[in-house]
Design a protein around this motif. Structure first.
Motif, PDB file in Angstrom:
ATOM      1  N   CYS A  75     -24.826  31.697 -10.353  1.00 48.85           N
ATOM      2  CA  CYS A  75     -24.248  31.710 -11.563  1.00 48.85           C
ATOM      3  C   CYS A  75     -25.523  32.184 -12.607  1.00 48.85           C
ATOM      4  O   CYS A  75     -25.276  33.035 -13.567  1.00 48.85           O
ATOM      5  CB  CYS A  75     -23.723  30.417 -12.189  1.00 48.85           C
ATOM      6  SG  CYS A  75     -22.223  30.118 -11.075  1.00 48.85           S
ATOM      7  N   GLU A  78     -26.211  35.955 -11.993  1.00 48.22           N
ATOM      8  CA  GLU A  78     -25.048  36.946 -12.879  1.00 48.22           C
ATOM      9  C   GLU A  78     -25.326  36.628 -14.292  1.00 48.22           C
ATOM     10  O   GLU A  78     -25.243  37.589 -15.099  1.00 48.22           O
ATOM     11  CB  GLU A  78     -23.734  36.239 -12.646  1.00 48.22           C
ATOM     12  CG  GLU A  78     -23.062  36.613 -11.449  1.00 48.22           C
ATOM     13  CD  GLU A  78     -22.809  38.017 -11.291  1.00 48.22           C
ATOM     14  OE1 GLU A  78     -23.501  38.932 -10.738  1.00 48.22           O
ATOM     15  OE2 GLU A  78     -21.810  38.642 -12.071  1.00 48.22           O
ATOM     16  N   GLN A  79     -25.729  35.650 -14.853  1.00 46.30           N
ATOM     17  CA  GLN A  79     -25.860  35.423 -16.388  1.00 46.30           C
ATOM     18  C   GLN A  79     -27.295  36.311 -16.589  1.00 46.30           C
ATOM     19  O   GLN A  79     -27.447  37.119 -17.654  1.00 46.30           O
ATOM     20  CB  GLN A  79     -26.153  33.985 -16.618  1.00 46.30           C
ATOM     21  CG  GLN A  79     -26.789  33.888 -18.039  1.00 46.30           C
ATOM     22  CD  GLN A  79     -25.716  33.900 -19.163  1.00 46.30           C
ATOM     23  OE1 GLN A  79     -24.538  34.021 -18.858  1.00 46.30           O
ATOM     24  NE2 GLN A  79     -25.707  34.036 -20.376  1.00 46.30           N
ATOM     25  N   LEU A  88     -27.873  30.179 -19.580  1.00 56.16           N
ATOM     26  CA  LEU A  88     -26.565  29.654 -19.567  1.00 56.16           C
ATOM     27  C   LEU A  88     -26.442  28.246 -20.181  1.00 56.16           C
ATOM     28  O   LEU A  88     -27.513  27.462 -20.366  1.00 56.16           O
ATOM     29  CB  LEU A  88     -26.511  29.061 -18.046  1.00 56.16           C
ATOM     30  CG  LEU A  88     -25.876  30.188 -17.053  1.00 56.16           C
ATOM     31  CD1 LEU A  88     -25.865  29.999 -15.678  1.00 56.16           C
ATOM     32  CD2 LEU A  88     -24.405  30.528 -17.683  1.00 56.16           C
ATOM     33  N   THR A 113     -17.791  30.956 -17.822  1.00 53.02           N
ATOM     34  CA  THR A 113     -17.029  30.600 -16.626  1.00 53.02           C
ATOM     35  C   THR A 113     -17.898  31.407 -15.600  1.00 53.02           C
ATOM     36  O   THR A 113     -18.182  32.572 -15.781  1.00 53.02           O
ATOM     37  CB  THR A 113     -15.626  30.736 -16.845  1.00 53.02           C
ATOM     38  OG1 THR A 113     -15.389  32.137 -16.731  1.00 53.02           O
ATOM     39  CG2 THR A 113     -15.082  30.012 -17.832  1.00 53.02           C
ATOM     40  N   CYS A 114     -18.215  30.773 -14.310  1.00 55.40           N
ATOM     41  CA  CYS A 114     -18.607  31.372 -13.250  1.00 55.40           C
ATOM     42  C   CYS A 114     -17.908  31.272 -12.200  1.00 55.40           C
ATOM     43  O   CYS A 114     -17.512  29.983 -11.620  1.00 55.40           O
ATOM     44  CB  CYS A 114     -20.198  30.691 -13.085  1.00 55.40           C
ATOM     45  SG  CYS A 114     -20.972  31.701 -11.676  1.00 55.40           S
ATOM     46  N   ARG A 115     -17.417  32.439 -11.582  1.00 57.42           N
ATOM     47  CA  ARG A 115     -16.498  32.477 -10.432  1.00 57.42           C
ATOM     48  C   ARG A 115     -17.406  33.194  -9.540  1.00 57.42           C
ATOM     49  O   ARG A 115     -18.334  33.901  -9.782  1.00 57.42           O
ATOM     50  CB  ARG A 115     -15.199  32.717 -10.568  1.00 57.42           C
ATOM     51  CG  ARG A 115     -14.694  32.011 -11.785  1.00 57.42           C
ATOM     52  CD  ARG A 115     -13.108  32.534 -12.069  1.00 57.42           C
ATOM     53  NE  ARG A 115     -12.589  33.632 -11.831  1.00 57.42           N
ATOM     54  CZ  ARG A 115     -11.406  34.348 -12.355  1.00 57.42           C
ATOM     55  NH1 ARG A 115     -10.743  33.296 -13.319  1.00 57.42           N
ATOM     56  NH2 ARG A 115     -10.972  35.343 -12.133  1.00 57.42           N
ATOM     57  N   ILE A 119     -19.254  36.314 -14.105  1.00 59.66           N
ATOM     58  CA  ILE A 119     -19.379  35.260 -15.250  1.00 59.66           C
ATOM     59  C   ILE A 119     -18.432  35.945 -16.452  1.00 59.66           C
ATOM     60  O   ILE A 119     -18.102  37.083 -16.397  1.00 59.66           O
ATOM     61  CB  ILE A 119     -20.564  34.857 -15.681  1.00 59.66           C
ATOM     62  CG1 ILE A 119     -21.395  36.218 -16.313  1.00 59.66           C
ATOM     63  CG2 ILE A 119     -21.473  33.997 -14.722  1.00 59.66           C
ATOM     64  CD1 ILE A 119     -22.539  35.691 -17.165  1.00 59.66           C
TER      65      ILE A 119
ATOM     66  N   PRO B 105     -13.370  38.524 -15.732  1.00 59.71           N
ATOM     67  CA  PRO B 105     -14.650  38.362 -15.194  1.00 59.71           C
ATOM     68  C   PRO B 105     -15.329  40.080 -14.929  1.00 59.71           C
ATOM     69  O   PRO B 105     -14.833  40.733 -14.799  1.00 59.71           O
ATOM     70  CB  PRO B 105     -14.397  37.896 -13.438  1.00 59.71           C
ATOM     71  CG  PRO B 105     -12.965  37.146 -13.797  1.00 59.71           C
ATOM     72  CD  PRO B 105     -12.194  38.098 -14.833  1.00 59.71           C
TER      73      PRO B 105
END
Lengths: 212, 157
Positions: A75, A78-79, A88, A113-115, A119, B105
């Motif tokens: 996460c 990704e940020q 974050l 949100t992080c999947r 994000i 996303p």
């Protein structure tokens, strides 16, 4: 919903830069840089074809290998990749059902949100308190459906109501709530937050309040 | 397409829309698109032989945008618009759809930008993003499913 709808919705987005400006930019480059650019382009073309290949972030941990530290690193990476200027926010919720995982970060109305597939940042709502409780996130795919939103100060409990009438209790953390459920992939029709002396209800697009 | 002016006129709006949706920043998307086209213009005599000059411009614009973020790392943190400066009170369907696409996303949004708005093939999109064409299909399917659900349509498949 199909691709034509998406194309139509974006049809009025146009690049308003005249060709003369592009040609001016192209012609303004110093020749020594142009030669250097050609050399670099040739070198890159020899290795990877024309153009630089964008860097790829670390892959998301697989379900089998998932642990908190690995997912937190993913996460954060990704940020860094998407918004390098912004850290974050604090972690508020961890939702998981089988292979589906989402972590929810938030601070001062901003939700990240992080999947596994990246994000998403949600800026704070601009509609004032009538926007409070509006579900701002919905994950329709996967086995788990979930919503995240904001709550009034002093909220004691939150419940979301699904189209079938099923009521799902939500977790709260600071100014946020999150609820998750399986078996019914649909937006909630109502969100109810109860404080010591008031009941806030989000329904039909806005939030209203009445004494408890 | 031999003439750069013709190439620019035909492709510029699609490239801009794709970069805008992929990055979420209008001013940055405009500057990155213009810079990418300027680089293409400067080497057009060679680039016009490229099998897909538009994909080259898209890749360059995305790289320009990423480089910009890294150059400005030391600047004071500010509000980085994820969804642009649209009026969030609008109930216009197109505006709602743009907002919903912007809220996808990262990977899904990038795939929508390149596959749908820039009209690249799954192979070109995958090559540009560094993922397999099959993964492009998966991200696009998930994105469309999410949008269908959000707009109250039944999810198929």
């Amino acid at each position: 919903m199909n691709v034509e709808d998406i194309v139509r919705a974006h049809a009025d987005e146009r690049l308003a830069v005249p060709l003369a400006e592009i040609e001016r930019r192209a012609g303004r480059r110093p020749r020594r840089f142009a030669y250097a650019g050609v050399a670099v382009a040739i070198a890159l073309a020899a290795v990877v074809g024309i153009g630089a290949v964008p860097s790829e972030p670390d892959p998301a941990p697989t379900a089998a290998a998932l642990d908190s530290e690995a997912f937190a690193r993913f996460c954060a990476a990704e940020q860094e990749r998407v918004h390098p200027l912004m850290a974050l926010p604090p972690l508020r919720f961890r939702l998981q059902d089988g292979d589906f995982v989402v972590w929810v970060y938030g601070h001062r109305g901003r939700i990240v949100t992080c999947r596994r597939d990246g994000i998403v940042t949600y800026e704070p709502p601009s509609g004032g308190w009538t926007e409070t409780l509006r579900p701002r996130v919905l994950a329709p795919e996967g086995p788990l459906s979930w919503v995240v939103g904001m709550i009034p100060r002093g909220t004691e409990r939150v419940e979301v109501v699904l189209p079938s009438g099923r009521t799902v209790p939500a977790d709260t953390n600071e100014e946020f709530y999150a609820a998750s459920w399986t078996g019914e992939a649909a937006m909630p029709v109502k969100v109810v937050a109860t404080t010591r002396d008031q009941i806030f209800t989000f329904e039909d697009g806005y939030t209203s309040a009445r004494p408890r | 397409m031999d003439d750069f002016g013709e190439f620019y006129a035909v492709t510029k709006d699609g490239v801009f829309r794709a970069i805008l949706v992929a990055t979420g920043d209008r001013a940055g998307a405009e500057d990155a698109s213009a810079e990418a086209y300027a680089r293409a213009c400067a080497r057009w005599s060679r680039l016009r032989e490229h099998p897909n000059p538009k994909a080259w411009v898209l890749r360059t614009a995305l790289n320009v945008r990423r480089s910009w973020w890294r150059r400005t790392r030391r600047e004071l943190l500010g509000a980085v618009p994820e969804h642009g400066a649209e009026d969030t009170a609008s109930i216009d369907l197109d505006a709602d759809l743009r907002r919903a696409v912007a809220a996808l996303p990262t990977r899904q949004r990038e795939v929508v930008a390149l596959r749908v708005l820039a009209d690249l093939s799954a192979e070109d999109t995958g090559e540009l993003l560094g993922i397999a064409p099959a993964t492009v299909h998966v991200h696009l399917h998930r994105a469309l499913s999410a949008l269908r659900l959000q707009f109250g349509e039944e999810v198929v498949g």
